[in-house]
Design an enzyme around this catalytic site. Structure first.
Site, PDB file in Angstrom:
ATOM      1  N   SER A 257      37.189  34.576  51.335  1.00  0.00           N
ATOM      2  CA  SER A 257      36.306  33.756  52.178  1.00  0.00           C
ATOM      3  C   SER A 257      35.975  32.432  51.498  1.00  0.00           C
ATOM      4  O   SER A 257      35.961  32.330  50.266  1.00  0.00           O
ATOM      5  CB  SER A 257      35.000  34.489  52.469  1.00  0.00           C
ATOM      6  OG  SER A 257      35.250  35.692  53.142  1.00  0.00           O
TER       7      SER A 257
HETATM    8  N1  SAH Z   1      35.095  39.791  51.172  1.00  0.00           N
HETATM    9  C1  SAH Z   1      36.431  39.288  50.947  1.00  0.00           C
HETATM   10  C2  SAH Z   1      37.002  38.601  52.167  1.00  0.00           C
HETATM   11  C3  SAH Z   1      37.964  39.492  52.776  1.00  0.00           C
HETATM   12  S1  SAH Z   1      38.815  39.013  54.252  1.00  0.00           S
HETATM   13  C4  SAH Z   1      36.511  38.406  49.739  1.00  0.00           C
HETATM   14  O1  SAH Z   1      35.475  38.123  49.136  1.00  0.00           O
HETATM   15  O2  SAH Z   1      37.610  38.032  49.360  1.00  0.00           O
HETATM   16  C5  SAH Z   1      38.486  40.462  55.201  1.00  0.00           C
HETATM   17  C6  SAH Z   1      39.021  41.756  54.669  1.00  0.00           C
HETATM   18  O3  SAH Z   1      38.630  42.760  55.592  1.00  0.00           O
HETATM   19  C7  SAH Z   1      40.543  41.830  54.593  1.00  0.00           C
HETATM   20  O4  SAH Z   1      40.948  42.157  53.298  1.00  0.00           O
HETATM   21  C8  SAH Z   1      40.907  42.928  55.602  1.00  0.00           C
HETATM   22  O5  SAH Z   1      42.020  43.721  55.213  1.00  0.00           O
HETATM   23  C9  SAH Z   1      39.628  43.747  55.626  1.00  0.00           C
HETATM   24  N2  SAH Z   1      39.444  44.583  56.813  1.00  0.00           N
HETATM   25  C10 SAH Z   1      39.730  44.304  58.107  1.00  0.00           C
HETATM   26  N3  SAH Z   1      39.430  45.354  58.903  1.00  0.00           N
HETATM   27  C11 SAH Z   1      38.930  46.330  58.082  1.00  0.00           C
HETATM   28  C12 SAH Z   1      38.461  47.668  58.295  1.00  0.00           C
HETATM   29  N4  SAH Z   1      38.444  48.239  59.499  1.00  0.00           N
HETATM   30  N5  SAH Z   1      38.042  48.362  57.227  1.00  0.00           N
HETATM   31  C13 SAH Z   1      38.045  47.837  55.978  1.00  0.00           C
HETATM   32  N6  SAH Z   1      38.476  46.584  55.709  1.00  0.00           N
HETATM   33  C14 SAH Z   1      38.916  45.831  56.750  1.00  0.00           C
END
Ligand code: SAH
Length: 220
Positions: free
Chosen positions: A64
């Site tokens: 993010s």
């Molecule tokens: N918090 C992260 C940003 C991640 S982007 C950071 O600091 O880098 C969002 C993430 O959510 C992705 O890795 C994606 O695979 C995950 N995601 C999407 N749907 C999900 C679900 N149902 N359960 C768990 N993770 C999920």
């Protein structure tokens, strides 16, 4: 992994940018100034770590934008020892910021490759306050509920019921809701069945996807 004076200098500038954009919480800013964001990106992309932008981390996912992390963490108002559930571990950066604020972090990822890579990184960084889970975040982590705080870092079409149920009374949840673009919701649980909902700024997240990917190459 090295954190040099040059990295620290770039981080100071990034923090100044976050202040200009309206982030006020000194604890959040201090945590972001302390944590080397370049540890969470591949070495080849180090230069991008201190630009206020989201960045690809593989598996079609992104780390993010720093402003988004700061904004959500500020809204969450984390206290030391709080049990915090994060849905969407991704690079692990947001989870690490929560850990630096003193939270006990439970973070869920659905992508096996990202899950393993990030689990290894967080262990290497000695962030033992973070527990990682390869699960479907729609279901939360009922066995560790209730949580004082819940943060969802993928764009959900609607607020998952299981997550509302796993929020402690008096607890806060920050979740971006919407399909193409998301509105940030701040939800406070005011009682057993009552919730207060505040709609805040517009953001763009990768989608919150149901289920765990099927890794069997021979299944149809
Ligand atoms: N918090 C992260 C940003 C991640 S982007 C950071 O600091 O880098 C969002 C993430 O959510 C992705 O890795 C994606 O695979 C995950 N995601 C999407 N749907 C999900 C679900 N149902 N359960 C768990 N993770 C999920």
């Amino acid at each position: 992994m090295k954190d040099t004076y040059r990295h620290k200098g770039m981080r100071r500038k990034l923090i100044a940018t976050l202040r200009e954009k309206g982030i006020r919480d000194e604890q959040v800013l201090a945590a972001m100034e302390k944590l080397p964001r370049h540890f969470f990106l591949d070495k080849a992309f180090e230069e991008w770590a201190y630009v206020d932008k989201a960045f690809p981390i593989g598996e079609e996912q992104t780390i993010s934008q720093p402003y988004t992390v700061a904004y959500m963490t500020e809204l969450l108002q984390v206290n030391k020892r709080d049990a915090v559930l994060e849905v969407g571990t991704g690079s692990g950066y947001q989870a690490a910021i929560l850990a630096l604020l003193g939270a006990r972090v439970f973070t869920i990822e659905r992508q096996p490759a990202l899950y393993s890579k990030t689990k290894t990184l967080l262990e290497k960084l000695g962030l033992v306050q973070i527990r990682t889970f390869l699960r479907d975040g729609y279901k939360g982590l009922p066995e560790f509920a209730p949580f004082d705080r819940i943060i969802v870092t993928a764009g959900a079409p609607k607020v998952p019921q299981a997550l509302l149920e796993q929020l402690r009374i008096g607890g806060r949840m920050v979740i971006p809701v919407g399909t193409d673009q998301q509105t940030m919701y701040l939800i406070t649980r005011t009682g057993e069945t009552s919730f207060q909902e505040e709609k805040l700024g517009a953001f763009r997240f990768v989608p919150f996807v149901k289920g765990i990917p099927d890794n069997d190459p021979f299944s149809s």
